[in-house]
Design an enzyme around this catalytic site. Structure first.
Site, PDB file in Angstrom:
ATOM      1  N   GLY A  61     -18.135  -8.686 -29.361  1.00  0.00           N
ATOM      2  CA  GLY A  61     -19.161  -9.335 -30.175  1.00  0.00           C
ATOM      3  C   GLY A  61     -18.597 -10.192 -31.286  1.00  0.00           C
ATOM      4  N   GLN A  62     -17.271 -10.210 -31.430  1.00  0.00           N
ATOM      5  CA  GLN A  62     -16.677 -11.021 -32.502  1.00  0.00           C
ATOM      6  C   GLN A  62     -17.012 -12.499 -32.298  1.00  0.00           C
ATOM      7  OE1 GLN A  62     -12.492 -10.234 -33.631  1.00  0.00           O
ATOM      8  NE2 GLN A  62     -12.639  -8.465 -32.260  1.00  0.00           N
ATOM      9  N   GLY A  63     -17.250 -13.163 -33.411  1.00  0.00           N
ATOM     10  CA  GLY A  63     -17.659 -14.569 -33.365  1.00  0.00           C
ATOM     11  C   GLY A  63     -16.785 -15.426 -32.461  1.00  0.00           C
ATOM     12  N   ARG A  64     -15.490 -15.223 -32.543  1.00  0.00           N
ATOM     13  CA  ARG A  64     -14.582 -16.096 -31.789  1.00  0.00           C
ATOM     14  C   ARG A  64     -14.638 -15.849 -30.282  1.00  0.00           C
ATOM     15  NH1 ARG A  64      -9.065 -12.781 -33.336  1.00  0.00           N
ATOM     16  NH2 ARG A  64     -10.403 -11.627 -34.733  1.00  0.00           N
TER      17      ARG A  64
END
Ligand code: GTP
Ligand code: MG
Length: 171
Positions: A61-64
């Site tokens: 789920g991390q933005g990157r």
């Protein structure tokens, strides 16, 4: 023995919402891992229910990494979307990601079941699943079956109810 029907499910939601913890708890106890770390990219996990054999794409789920999600939309036959119910500051970010997902051409016109976990219900700061569904405007989802369950993935509470619903939708 009888072969269970195989289904592909995408597990989505912001980083730290509890996706990997939930999927881990759905596995048989001898297949569960003790130390869960933030997912890098994605991980393919499997678990079975009484009638189905699930293959889950547990996405980071991390933005990157969120731009990876869409590459798997075509393969997904259902979605598990996890929300950290105690993370009020990022509830708007979760809503933005959900809206982007629902408007994607590979999702928009398909009748995919979506199971929401309003997770981390054990935390004092957690808001109710009703409040989560209001903040995410889930009542606006008219063309897909959806269901929201309050969960505590650490104890495993609420997970079975959700998976039972999903299994019913995918028979
Ligand atoms: P990414 O892989 O980075 O996208 O995160 P994730 O959504 O997979 O979250 P993960 O399962 O790694 O859990 C993040 C943290 O939240 C871990 O420290 C978990 O132990 C914790 N956690 C998960 N579910 C719950 C819950 O229901 N209650 C509480 N209190 N903590 C939880
Ligand atoms: Mg993870």
């Amino acid at each position: 023995g009888l072969k269970k029907k195989e289904v592909h499910v995408l597990c989505l939601g912001l980083d730290n919402s509890g996706k990997t913890t939930i999927i881990n708890k759905l596995k048989p106890s001898n297949a569960q891992t003790q130390d869960i770390v933030p997912t890098i990219g994605f991980s393919i996990e499997k678990f079975k229910t009484s009638s189905l054999s699930f293959t889950v794409f547990d996405m980071s789920g991390q933005g990157r990494y969120r731009n990876l999600w869409e590459h798997y939309y075509k393969e997904g036959q259902a979605i598990i979307f996890v929300i950290d119910s105690s993370d009020k500051l990022r509830m708007v970010v979760a809503k933005e990601e959900l809206d982007t997902l629902l408007n994607h051409p590979d999702i928009k016109h398909r009748r995919l079941p979506i199971l929401f976990f309003a997770n981390k219900m054990d935390l004092r700061d957690a808001i109710s699943s009703v409040k989560v569904s209001q903040l995410l405007s889930l009542e606006n989802i008219k063309d897909k079956p959806w269901h929201i369950c309050a969960s505590d993935a650490l104890k495993g509470e609420g997970l079975q109810e959700g998976v039972d619903w999903l299994q019913d939708q995918m028979q």
